[in-house]
Scaffold this active site. Structure first.
Site, short mmCIF file in Angstrom:
data_model
loop_
_atom_site.label_atom_id
_atom_site.label_comp_id
_atom_site.label_asym_id
_atom_site.label_seq_id
_atom_site.Cartn_x
_atom_site.Cartn_y
_atom_site.Cartn_z
N GLY A 1 0.87 -1.18 0.00
CA GLY A 1 0.00 0.00 0.00
C GLY A 1 0.90 1.22 0.00
N SER B 1 5.94 -5.39 -1.01
CA SER B 1 5.89 -3.98 -1.47
C SER B 1 6.19 -3.02 -0.31
CB SER B 1 4.52 -3.75 -2.11
OG SER B 1 4.50 -2.57 -2.84
N ALA B 2 5.25 -2.22 0.15
CA ALA B 2 5.51 -1.30 1.27
C ALA B 2 6.00 -2.07 2.50
CB ALA B 2 4.25 -0.50 1.61
N HIS C 1 8.94 -3.19 -6.92
CA HIS C 1 8.32 -2.91 -8.23
C HIS C 1 9.34 -2.23 -9.15
CE1 HIS C 1 4.23 -3.66 -6.59
NE2 HIS C 1 4.57 -2.92 -5.57
N GLU D 1 9.16 -7.10 -10.04
CA GLU D 1 7.96 -7.85 -9.66
C GLU D 1 8.15 -9.33 -9.98
OE1 GLU D 1 4.80 -5.80 -11.69
OE2 GLU D 1 4.74 -4.22 -10.16
#
Lengths: 235, 235
Positions: free
Chosen positions: B90, B122-123, B159, B194
């Site tokens: 997020g 991710s985050a 990413h 990714e």
């Protein structure tokens, strides 16, 4: 009487530095002999000196001499005495950190509100918004605050990019990111595509260039605003 | 004995949430009955409840029950008592702000260093690095610090995107942004594409997935690191 240009980008694809804006700038800076340049955003880590001479080269074509703020012993005085001011692009976090470090936010806002003509491109436009919350830049340094010059009543997202059809990348689109912002902050955000700029004259905020700009407001669908439209209704 | 997975993304194009990682996670979380989920990054502004049930659905396929940290009265105790922990993706700024607000940075680091198995995507991977300076996210909120969990001796850029051939967009590439960072900060940065993830076992940091990862070090040319390579030489 505020007189401000906030441009999405300094340079268009296949163009040279500032060339698409020069006719506009000749008019915006009419009568100006010397421009004060703020190189703090240092795109690609370029030195203040090199950045300032690149800008000087562009402005020489409209007979304006450029001096970098780093050439002055007292940058606050440099701002107070400037005929006109330009803040160039690069990294917004670096730029605003340096402005806070040198205590320039208030003086800069004051002279611009009182009529010193201002130009910002990219990061230099981002700081014209209420806050820098909608920059695309990488947070390479932590500034003491995200509050910016608030020359307009909203925030900018320069280099605005539409979602790319058929992209397989799973990172967030620009629109998703701005929507995430609006879940926690009500400030309106204008997505300004490359080639667009805002002309701010006192209370009027006019979209310029050939493209529409995408306006995001909390709890509303985004809308496309046409060149020539006035964003003075945003409060 | 640290046991950590840091993944570039939760979801691959055309895949469903976490599916490409599930075989790895079944092994990583072997013996775990209940997973503590940290939903603070709220992708697209999704509620903690909705985010947690989405995660619960994915983990039910490997017979693990998921509880959100927001369901506990005392989040510090929840972390101390967790069998295993997952921080989802997020907005990294939102995530780390909430971790600081709830005083969770130190407890989280401590339990992970002492062996509580951890997963970040991710985050949730960004906060596994030394700092969040290399997130791609929009700074929608100002955290008190960019310092993160430092589960590895470098930073991550999840990413990771290679420069796009023939792009006419004038915004900075990911590589330009990371180079700008290295003009002012010497921390190494790994661009994790990714589909790639890191497996961290104590001092070993192994690249997993089918793709190479791009390692950026200050004052050196970037290099591609192959799956299976160990990044434990980075200090």
């Amino acid at each position: 009487m505020k007189k401000v240009i906030l441009a999405s980008t300094s340079t268009l694809y296949n163009g040279s530095y500032l060339d698409y804006l020069l006719p506009t700038l000749a008019n915006h800076f009419v009568g100006v002999k010397t421009l004060l340049f703020i190189p703090y955003a240092q795109p690609s880590g370029i030195s203040y000196e090199d950045y300032t001479s690149k800008v000087g080269e562009a402005f020489s074509r409209i007979n304006i001499t450029v001096k970098g703020i780093h050439e002055f012993e007292n940058p606050i005085e440099a701002i107070k005495n400037a005929e006109a001011i330009f803040t160039g692009g690069g990294n917004t976090f670096l730029l605003i950190s340096k402005l806070y470090e040198n205590k320039l936010i208030e003086p800069l806002k004051e002279v611009i509100e009182n009529g010193t003509p201002y130009l910002g491109t990219s990061a230099g436009s981002n700081i014209g918004g209420k806050t820098i919350n909608n920059t695309n830049d990488m947070p390479i340094v932590l500034p003491p605050s995200f509050d910016a010059l608030a020359l307009i009543n909203f925030n900018l997202n320069p280099h605005y990019l539409d979602p790319i059809d058929g992209s397989t990348h799973m990172g967030e689109t620009r629109e998703t990111r701005i929507n995430e912002f609006h879940k926690i902050n009500p400030i309106s955000v204008l997505g300004l595509r490359e080639g667009s700029w805002l002309e701010v004259y006192d209370k009027d905020v006019i979209i310029r260039g050939n493209l529409t700009a995408r306006l995001f407001r909390a709890n509303e669908f985004p809308v496309e605003m046409a060149p020539g439209e006035n964003l003075n209704f945003l409060t």
